[in-house]
Write a protein that holds these residues in place. Sequence first.
Motif, PDB file in Angstrom:
ATOM      1  N   LEU A   1     -28.830   5.167  -6.826  1.00  0.00           N
ATOM      2  CA  LEU A   1     -30.182   4.615  -6.846  1.00  0.00           C
ATOM      3  C   LEU A   1     -30.226   3.131  -6.472  1.00  0.00           C
ATOM      4  O   LEU A   1     -31.111   2.712  -5.720  1.00  0.00           O
ATOM      5  CB  LEU A   1     -30.825   4.845  -8.214  1.00  0.00           C
ATOM      6  CG  LEU A   1     -31.196   6.304  -8.526  1.00  0.00           C
ATOM      7  CD1 LEU A   1     -31.839   6.405  -9.899  1.00  0.00           C
ATOM      8  CD2 LEU A   1     -32.130   6.866  -7.468  1.00  0.00           C
ATOM      9  N   PRO A   2     -29.286   2.291  -6.958  1.00  0.00           N
ATOM     10  CA  PRO A   2     -29.319   0.894  -6.522  1.00  0.00           C
ATOM     11  C   PRO A   2     -29.177   0.764  -5.011  1.00  0.00           C
ATOM     12  O   PRO A   2     -29.859  -0.042  -4.379  1.00  0.00           O
ATOM     13  CB  PRO A   2     -28.121   0.265  -7.255  1.00  0.00           C
ATOM     14  CG  PRO A   2     -27.909   1.127  -8.440  1.00  0.00           C
ATOM     15  CD  PRO A   2     -28.271   2.513  -8.009  1.00  0.00           C
ATOM     16  N   CYS A   3     -28.273   1.581  -4.414  1.00  0.00           N
ATOM     17  CA  CYS A   3     -28.097   1.535  -2.960  1.00  0.00           C
ATOM     18  C   CYS A   3     -29.377   1.931  -2.250  1.00  0.00           C
ATOM     19  O   CYS A   3     -29.773   1.334  -1.249  1.00  0.00           O
ATOM     20  CB  CYS A   3     -26.969   2.480  -2.528  1.00  0.00           C
ATOM     21  SG  CYS A   3     -25.361   2.063  -3.217  1.00  0.00           S
ATOM     22  N   THR A   4     -30.037   2.975  -2.773  1.00  0.00           N
ATOM     23  CA  THR A   4     -31.270   3.450  -2.160  1.00  0.00           C
ATOM     24  C   THR A   4     -32.351   2.382  -2.205  1.00  0.00           C
ATOM     25  O   THR A   4     -33.040   2.122  -1.205  1.00  0.00           O
ATOM     26  CB  THR A   4     -31.770   4.727  -2.872  1.00  0.00           C
ATOM     27  OG1 THR A   4     -30.742   5.732  -2.791  1.00  0.00           O
ATOM     28  CG2 THR A   4     -33.031   5.253  -2.219  1.00  0.00           C
ATOM     29  N   VAL A   5     -32.501   1.748  -3.366  1.00  0.00           N
ATOM     30  CA  VAL A   5     -33.518   0.699  -3.518  1.00  0.00           C
ATOM     31  C   VAL A   5     -33.236  -0.455  -2.555  1.00  0.00           C
ATOM     32  O   VAL A   5     -34.144  -0.943  -1.869  1.00  0.00           O
ATOM     33  CB  VAL A   5     -33.555   0.201  -4.977  1.00  0.00           C
ATOM     34  CG1 VAL A   5     -34.435  -1.031  -5.095  1.00  0.00           C
ATOM     35  CG2 VAL A   5     -34.067   1.298  -5.906  1.00  0.00           C
ATOM     36  N   VAL A   6     -31.976  -0.899  -2.500  1.00  0.00           N
ATOM     37  CA  VAL A   6     -31.608  -2.018  -1.629  1.00  0.00           C
ATOM     38  C   VAL A   6     -31.879  -1.675  -0.171  1.00  0.00           C
ATOM     39  O   VAL A   6     -32.445  -2.472   0.589  1.00  0.00           O
ATOM     40  CB  VAL A   6     -30.128  -2.392  -1.834  1.00  0.00           C
ATOM     41  CG1 VAL A   6     -29.664  -3.367  -0.744  1.00  0.00           C
ATOM     42  CG2 VAL A   6     -29.914  -3.025  -3.205  1.00  0.00           C
ATOM     43  N   ASN A   7     -31.513  -0.469   0.238  1.00  0.00           N
ATOM     44  CA  ASN A   7     -31.670  -0.092   1.641  1.00  0.00           C
ATOM     45  C   ASN A   7     -33.128   0.138   2.023  1.00  0.00           C
ATOM     46  O   ASN A   7     -33.532  -0.163   3.148  1.00  0.00           O
ATOM     47  CB  ASN A   7     -30.842   1.160   1.938  1.00  0.00           C
ATOM     48  CG  ASN A   7     -29.383   0.838   2.174  1.00  0.00           C
ATOM     49  OD1 ASN A   7     -28.989   0.503   3.279  1.00  0.00           O
ATOM     50  ND2 ASN A   7     -28.584   0.905   1.118  1.00  0.00           N
TER      51      ASN A   7
ATOM     52  N   PHE B   1     -37.832  -1.943   4.860  1.00  0.00           N
ATOM     53  CA  PHE B   1     -39.207  -2.455   4.844  1.00  0.00           C
ATOM     54  C   PHE B   1     -39.285  -3.824   5.529  1.00  0.00           C
ATOM     55  O   PHE B   1     -40.183  -4.074   6.340  1.00  0.00           O
ATOM     56  CB  PHE B   1     -39.708  -2.554   3.398  1.00  0.00           C
ATOM     57  CG  PHE B   1     -41.108  -3.093   3.289  1.00  0.00           C
ATOM     58  CD1 PHE B   1     -42.200  -2.289   3.589  1.00  0.00           C
ATOM     59  CD2 PHE B   1     -41.327  -4.405   2.896  1.00  0.00           C
ATOM     60  CE1 PHE B   1     -43.496  -2.800   3.493  1.00  0.00           C
ATOM     61  CE2 PHE B   1     -42.614  -4.915   2.797  1.00  0.00           C
ATOM     62  CZ  PHE B   1     -43.699  -4.104   3.094  1.00  0.00           C
ATOM     63  N   VAL B   2     -38.329  -4.696   5.207  1.00  0.00           N
ATOM     64  CA  VAL B   2     -38.321  -6.032   5.816  1.00  0.00           C
ATOM     65  C   VAL B   2     -38.131  -5.928   7.327  1.00  0.00           C
ATOM     66  O   VAL B   2     -38.817  -6.602   8.106  1.00  0.00           O
ATOM     67  CB  VAL B   2     -37.205  -6.896   5.187  1.00  0.00           C
ATOM     68  CG1 VAL B   2     -37.060  -8.212   5.948  1.00  0.00           C
ATOM     69  CG2 VAL B   2     -37.504  -7.168   3.717  1.00  0.00           C
TER      70      VAL B   2
ATOM     71  N   GLY C   1     -27.747   8.272   2.609  1.00  0.00           N
ATOM     72  CA  GLY C   1     -27.671   7.592   1.322  1.00  0.00           C
ATOM     73  C   GLY C   1     -27.752   6.084   1.456  1.00  0.00           C
ATOM     74  O   GLY C   1     -27.916   5.374   0.474  1.00  0.00           O
ATOM     75  N   TYR C   2     -27.623   5.578   2.692  1.00  0.00           N
ATOM     76  CA  TYR C   2     -27.686   4.142   2.923  1.00  0.00           C
ATOM     77  C   TYR C   2     -28.054   3.888   4.378  1.00  0.00           C
ATOM     78  O   TYR C   2     -27.949   4.759   5.233  1.00  0.00           O
ATOM     79  CB  TYR C   2     -26.351   3.462   2.601  1.00  0.00           C
ATOM     80  CG  TYR C   2     -25.174   4.012   3.377  1.00  0.00           C
ATOM     81  CD1 TYR C   2     -24.917   3.597   4.675  1.00  0.00           C
ATOM     82  CD2 TYR C   2     -24.328   4.950   2.814  1.00  0.00           C
ATOM     83  CE1 TYR C   2     -23.849   4.098   5.396  1.00  0.00           C
ATOM     84  CE2 TYR C   2     -23.248   5.463   3.527  1.00  0.00           C
ATOM     85  CZ  TYR C   2     -23.013   5.030   4.817  1.00  0.00           C
ATOM     86  OH  TYR C   2     -21.952   5.528   5.527  1.00  0.00           O
ATOM     87  N   LEU C   3     -28.520   2.663   4.645  1.00  0.00           N
ATOM     88  CA  LEU C   3     -28.866   2.226   6.002  1.00  0.00           C
ATOM     89  C   LEU C   3     -27.778   1.323   6.567  1.00  0.00           C
ATOM     90  O   LEU C   3     -27.404   1.438   7.725  1.00  0.00           O
ATOM     91  CB  LEU C   3     -30.207   1.484   5.976  1.00  0.00           C
ATOM     92  CG  LEU C   3     -30.758   0.970   7.308  1.00  0.00           C
ATOM     93  CD1 LEU C   3     -31.069   2.125   8.251  1.00  0.00           C
ATOM     94  CD2 LEU C   3     -32.025   0.133   7.059  1.00  0.00           C
ATOM     95  N   ILE C   4     -27.280   0.427   5.723  1.00  0.00           N
ATOM     96  CA  ILE C   4     -26.245  -0.518   6.116  1.00  0.00           C
ATOM     97  C   ILE C   4     -24.888   0.027   5.687  1.00  0.00           C
ATOM     98  O   ILE C   4     -24.677   0.293   4.508  1.00  0.00           O
ATOM     99  CB  ILE C   4     -26.470  -1.897   5.457  1.00  0.00           C
ATOM    100  CG1 ILE C   4     -27.883  -2.398   5.752  1.00  0.00           C
ATOM    101  CG2 ILE C   4     -25.423  -2.895   5.928  1.00  0.00           C
ATOM    102  CD1 ILE C   4     -28.169  -2.600   7.222  1.00  0.00           C
TER     103      ILE C   4
ATOM    104  N   TRP D   1     -29.666  -1.080 -15.080  1.00  0.00           N
ATOM    105  CA  TRP D   1     -30.977  -0.431 -15.048  1.00  0.00           C
ATOM    106  C   TRP D   1     -30.874   0.979 -14.483  1.00  0.00           C
ATOM    107  O   TRP D   1     -31.673   1.850 -14.789  1.00  0.00           O
ATOM    108  CB  TRP D   1     -31.952  -1.246 -14.199  1.00  0.00           C
ATOM    109  CG  TRP D   1     -32.257  -2.623 -14.730  1.00  0.00           C
ATOM    110  CD1 TRP D   1     -32.007  -3.091 -15.985  1.00  0.00           C
ATOM    111  CD2 TRP D   1     -32.853  -3.712 -14.001  1.00  0.00           C
ATOM    112  NE1 TRP D   1     -32.408  -4.395 -16.096  1.00  0.00           N
ATOM    113  CE2 TRP D   1     -32.944  -4.805 -14.907  1.00  0.00           C
ATOM    114  CE3 TRP D   1     -33.322  -3.863 -12.705  1.00  0.00           C
ATOM    115  CZ2 TRP D   1     -33.472  -6.029 -14.537  1.00  0.00           C
ATOM    116  CZ3 TRP D   1     -33.853  -5.082 -12.335  1.00  0.00           C
ATOM    117  CH2 TRP D   1     -33.932  -6.156 -13.238  1.00  0.00           C
ATOM    118  N   PHE D   2     -29.899   1.184 -13.619  1.00  0.00           N
ATOM    119  CA  PHE D   2     -29.730   2.484 -12.965  1.00  0.00           C
ATOM    120  C   PHE D   2     -28.542   3.259 -13.537  1.00  0.00           C
ATOM    121  O   PHE D   2     -28.156   4.283 -13.001  1.00  0.00           O
ATOM    122  CB  PHE D   2     -29.512   2.291 -11.461  1.00  0.00           C
ATOM    123  CG  PHE D   2     -30.626   1.552 -10.777  1.00  0.00           C
ATOM    124  CD1 PHE D   2     -31.739   2.229 -10.310  1.00  0.00           C
ATOM    125  CD2 PHE D   2     -30.563   0.179 -10.606  1.00  0.00           C
ATOM    126  CE1 PHE D   2     -32.763   1.551  -9.678  1.00  0.00           C
ATOM    127  CE2 PHE D   2     -31.588  -0.506  -9.968  1.00  0.00           C
ATOM    128  CZ  PHE D   2     -32.688   0.176  -9.500  1.00  0.00           C
TER     129      PHE D   2
END
Length: 284
Positions: free
Chosen positions: A23-29, A34-35, A64-67, A85-86
């Motif tokens: 989940l942290p990876c998903t949120v970050v990516n 979005f940016v 599972g990730y973009l970067i 948190w995750f």
Amino acid sequence: MIDVPDAFARLERPEYTGENRCLPCTVVNVAIAFVLAVGIGIAGSALVGALAFACCLLLVYLRGYLIPGTPTLTRRYLPERVLSWFGKADTPKPERRPTIETADLEDAVETLSTADVVRSAANGNGLRLTNDFQERWTDRLPTGSAVESPADAVASLVDADEIDSYGEATVELDGTKQFRWESDAALAADVAADRELRTRLDGWETLEPADRRDVLTGLRLLRERCPACDGRLETRRERVEHCCRRPRVALESDCETCGRSIAALAVGESNPLLEWVPTEDAVA
């Protein structure tokens, strides 16, 4: 004509999606996507930005990730408070590590599970590497595909006074016995896995070298990505008939991208290793 399902299948990274999704990876990516989309929208048009965002989300969904490298970077650089948190914060390892007393592949599963090395597949068909072990194993792999000196690298894997290397994946022990790995990548994978297992298991160093190699071979068969190029690994099992002895089962794991052989062996039909490797129609 492009085979869309096949193209999607090649993009998928099951070790980072589904029940393994971080989940942290998903949120970050998603935030990065979005940016990027906003920037593209400002530089071009809102429609192009929206399409770019949709493509990025599709990649995050499939891989599972973009970067590339996000799972490792997230675990390494995000504050423990954020990871907690995750439910991804590193938990202190118990003072007493599990002890592996036998390399019997059936009995060793419980110990390896306790050490957070393997887990049962979601449908109970075979084993899977845990995310934590898989990531830390990959972190220990050498840059490139091969160790610098096979003779030095395998010193911890074998019991010999003198070790000579012949090529990238063969060593000779005390001038009498040769050990050969399927490829330089297979050798590098065993060396890296051995180093990580030493931090998780008591008694690992005292096992017979042949027993440790059996466990390491089993773990290699559970890898889903090539230790050399990160390409998808294809694992096959085939029953081999013989005219004058009992049938055997051939197990092979090869990289679809670079063609390296990661594991190749033949075992009896009652060998516990067959319980490790999911059947071809298994869904993890």
